[in-house]
Design an enzyme around this catalytic site. Structure first.
Site, PDB file in Angstrom:
ATOM      1  N   TYR A 142       0.818  -1.223   0.000  1.00 17.38           N
ATOM      2  CA  TYR A 142       0.000   0.000   0.000  1.00 17.38           C
ATOM      3  C   TYR A 142       0.851   1.271   0.000  1.00 17.38           C
ATOM      4  O   TYR A 142       0.360   2.346  -0.314  1.00 17.38           O
ATOM      5  CB  TYR A 142      -0.948   0.029   1.204  1.00 17.38           C
ATOM      6  CG  TYR A 142      -2.028  -1.035   1.181  1.00 17.38           C
ATOM      7  CD1 TYR A 142      -2.167  -1.901   0.104  1.00 17.38           C
ATOM      8  CD2 TYR A 142      -2.925  -1.158   2.230  1.00 17.38           C
ATOM      9  CE1 TYR A 142      -3.145  -2.873   0.082  1.00 17.38           C
ATOM     10  CE2 TYR A 142      -3.919  -2.128   2.209  1.00 17.38           C
ATOM     11  CZ  TYR A 142      -4.015  -2.991   1.137  1.00 17.38           C
ATOM     12  OH  TYR A 142      -4.990  -3.950   1.114  1.00 17.38           O
ATOM     13  N   LYS A 191       3.674 -15.346   3.614  1.00 17.24           N
ATOM     14  CA  LYS A 191       3.589 -16.204   2.427  1.00 17.24           C
ATOM     15  C   LYS A 191       5.034 -16.541   2.067  1.00 17.24           C
ATOM     16  O   LYS A 191       5.527 -16.245   0.961  1.00 17.24           O
ATOM     17  CB  LYS A 191       2.850 -15.432   1.310  1.00 17.24           C
ATOM     18  CG  LYS A 191       2.499 -16.246   0.087  1.00 17.24           C
ATOM     19  CD  LYS A 191       1.408 -17.268   0.320  1.00 17.24           C
ATOM     20  CE  LYS A 191       1.180 -18.090  -0.933  1.00 17.24           C
ATOM     21  NZ  LYS A 191       0.371 -19.302  -0.691  1.00 17.24           N
ATOM     22  N   ASP A 223      -2.851 -18.109   3.218  1.00 13.62           N
ATOM     23  CA  ASP A 223      -4.014 -18.822   2.662  1.00 13.62           C
ATOM     24  C   ASP A 223      -4.576 -19.808   3.678  1.00 13.62           C
ATOM     25  O   ASP A 223      -5.795 -19.922   3.855  1.00 13.62           O
ATOM     26  CB  ASP A 223      -3.668 -19.510   1.327  1.00 13.62           C
ATOM     27  CG  ASP A 223      -2.263 -20.093   1.282  1.00 13.62           C
ATOM     28  OD1 ASP A 223      -1.526 -19.945   2.278  1.00 13.62           O
ATOM     29  OD2 ASP A 223      -1.904 -20.703   0.268  1.00 13.62           O
ATOM     30  N   ASP A 247      -5.131  -6.477   6.167  1.00 11.77           N
ATOM     31  CA  ASP A 247      -6.349  -5.802   5.719  1.00 11.77           C
ATOM     32  C   ASP A 247      -7.440  -6.842   5.454  1.00 11.77           C
ATOM     33  O   ASP A 247      -8.586  -6.725   5.910  1.00 11.77           O
ATOM     34  CB  ASP A 247      -6.016  -5.012   4.437  1.00 11.77           C
ATOM     35  CG  ASP A 247      -7.120  -4.058   4.041  1.00 11.77           C
ATOM     36  OD1 ASP A 247      -8.085  -3.912   4.802  1.00 11.77           O
ATOM     37  OD2 ASP A 247      -7.015  -3.454   2.952  1.00 11.77           O
ATOM     38  N   ASP A 251     -10.804  -8.111   8.142  1.00 10.48           N
ATOM     39  CA  ASP A 251     -12.214  -8.029   7.743  1.00 10.48           C
ATOM     40  C   ASP A 251     -12.888  -9.389   7.893  1.00 10.48           C
ATOM     41  O   ASP A 251     -14.041  -9.474   8.313  1.00 10.48           O
ATOM     42  CB  ASP A 251     -12.348  -7.558   6.286  1.00 10.48           C
ATOM     43  CG  ASP A 251     -12.518  -6.045   6.207  1.00 10.48           C
ATOM     44  OD1 ASP A 251     -12.200  -5.373   7.213  1.00 10.48           O
ATOM     45  OD2 ASP A 251     -12.960  -5.537   5.167  1.00 10.48           O
TER      46      ASP A 251
END
Ligand code: NAD
Length: 356
Positions: A142, A191, A223, A247, A251
């Site tokens: 970001y 990851k 994942d 992020d 959520d």
């Protein structure tokens, strides 16, 4: 203790919900012998209307002089058409950067009386759900370099994900310090089977872990974490991860607790100054109707007491008051279910205040 709190009420339901959180803070001050002094400052759409800027310099200055910042929410359709830097959301990114807030803490806790709002089967949540996601907030994709280039008729976009060792170390320390005050378990999410940034992430987190011998550390690929959050969420205590993964996972974790209107958050930097806000937006569809759920903002105020002011007993008093009011069957419209008593935003705030 006397503490200075900068208050950004913001737009939409922002003013209604912050008003309730302030009433709760005032009650805490009265009961525990503290003094909270509030400075009201502008950010978001209301700041654009008044000053032409989503984040006036005066707001940043006052926040920096304060012990902490309480934020309602910003934004709304009225300001959606402006250019990027003139939109309310630019205020949000700007204030995080100006205050150096690199760690975002988002708890996901299932209150027993609200278990019907959880979309998971009872057998999955029977051991409870009480985890916290620590997300790196000002690095990674970001904030990396981005380009969009067209050459020979082919357009290519590129977002660069970058992390340096010091950025990983400081967020890891936030997670381990937090775990020490909770159940002592950190899950570091990356990851590392694919990304170099993740391999560096894993190495640094393991180095930091050596300073926390009483805490257990586990690694999990992002994942798998997305699956485990809906398969067996009770296994998690503190999850620490980079910006983009955080992020998405935060959520997902919010969703399994039921309602947006229940979830607080904290953004922290190097010192004790933090920014505390509900995770939801300004809900323009219900603004001004006195029907919004103020609990996420009230619990954000509790996080402020815990993390910025080192007042764990006072924070617990708020959390217990919220739990009791829910136990007694009071609900705002968003969390209403059969057999419960529906109350307004201001009544919910009053009920919680009275329980402290
Ligand atoms: P939203 O979170 O404002 O609303 C989504 C839905 O949830 C709406 O139906 C709303 O009525 C409901 N809702 C949200 N909070 C609630 C509460 N406390 N009580 C009861 N119901 C609640 O998301 P959105 O509609 O996508 O965004 C609205 C505006 O908020 C946009 O301008 C967006 O940019 C902004 N926004 C701001 C923040 C922030 O200030 N941190 C975060 C997200 C969105």
């Amino acid at each position: 203790m006397t503490k200075k709190i900068a208050v950004i009420k913001g737009d939409g339901i922002g003013p209604e919900i912050t008003e309730q959180a302030i009433a709760v803070l005032d009650r805490v001050a009265e009961k525990f012998g503290h003094k909270f002094e509030y400075s009201y400052v502008l950010m978001g759409g209301c700041a654009i209307d008044e000053t032409g800027e989503p984040l006036p310099k005066e707001t940043v200055d006052i926040c920096l002089e304060s012990d902490s910042v309480l934020l309602g929410a910003v934004g709304g359709p009225k300001w959606d058409k402006g250019e990027g830097s003139k939109r309310p959301e630019a205020g949000l990114l700007g204030i995080r950067k100006a205050l150096g807030l690199f760690a975002n803490l988002r708890p996901a806790r299932l209150f027993a009386p609200l278990k019907d709002a959880c979309p998971l089967k009872d057998e999955i949540t029977k051991d409870g759900l009480d985890l916290i996601i620590v997300r790196e907030l000002i690095g990674g994709a970001y904030f990396g370099e981005r380009t969009t280039v067209t050459e020979n008729g082919i357009t290519t976009a590129n977002d660069c994900m970058t992390y340096s060792d010091f950025e990983i170390e400081r967020i890891a320390r936030v997670a381990f310090d937090l775990a020490k005050k909770r159940r002592g378990k950190v899950t570091s999410v990356d990851k590392a089977n694919v990304l170099d940034t993740s391999r560096l992430w894993r190495k640094i987190v393991h180095e930091v872990a050596k300073d926390y011998p009483d805490t257990t550390l586990g690694d999990m690929l992002v994942d798998n974490t997305a699956m485990q959050l809906v398969h067996c969420p009770s296994q998690f205590d503190v999850i620490v991860t980079e910006n983009l993964f955080g992020d998405i996972l935060s959520d997902e974790a919010s969703m399994i607790t039921g309602s947006l209107g229940m979830i607080p958050s904290a953004s922290l930097g190097e010192g004790s100054l933090g920014l505390y806000e509900p995770i939801h937006g300004s809900a323009p569809d219900i603004a001004g109707k006195d029907i919004a759920n103020p609990i996420a903002t009230i619990l954000s105020a509790a996080m402020m007491l815990k993390y910025s002011f080192d007042m764990p007993r006072e924070a617990e008093a708020i959390e217990n008051a919220v739990a009791q009011v829910l136990e007694e069957g009071y609900r705002t419209a968003d969390i209403m279910s059969a057999g419960c008593k529906q109350v307004s935003c201001s009544k919910m705030g009053r009920l919680i205040t009275e329980k402290i």
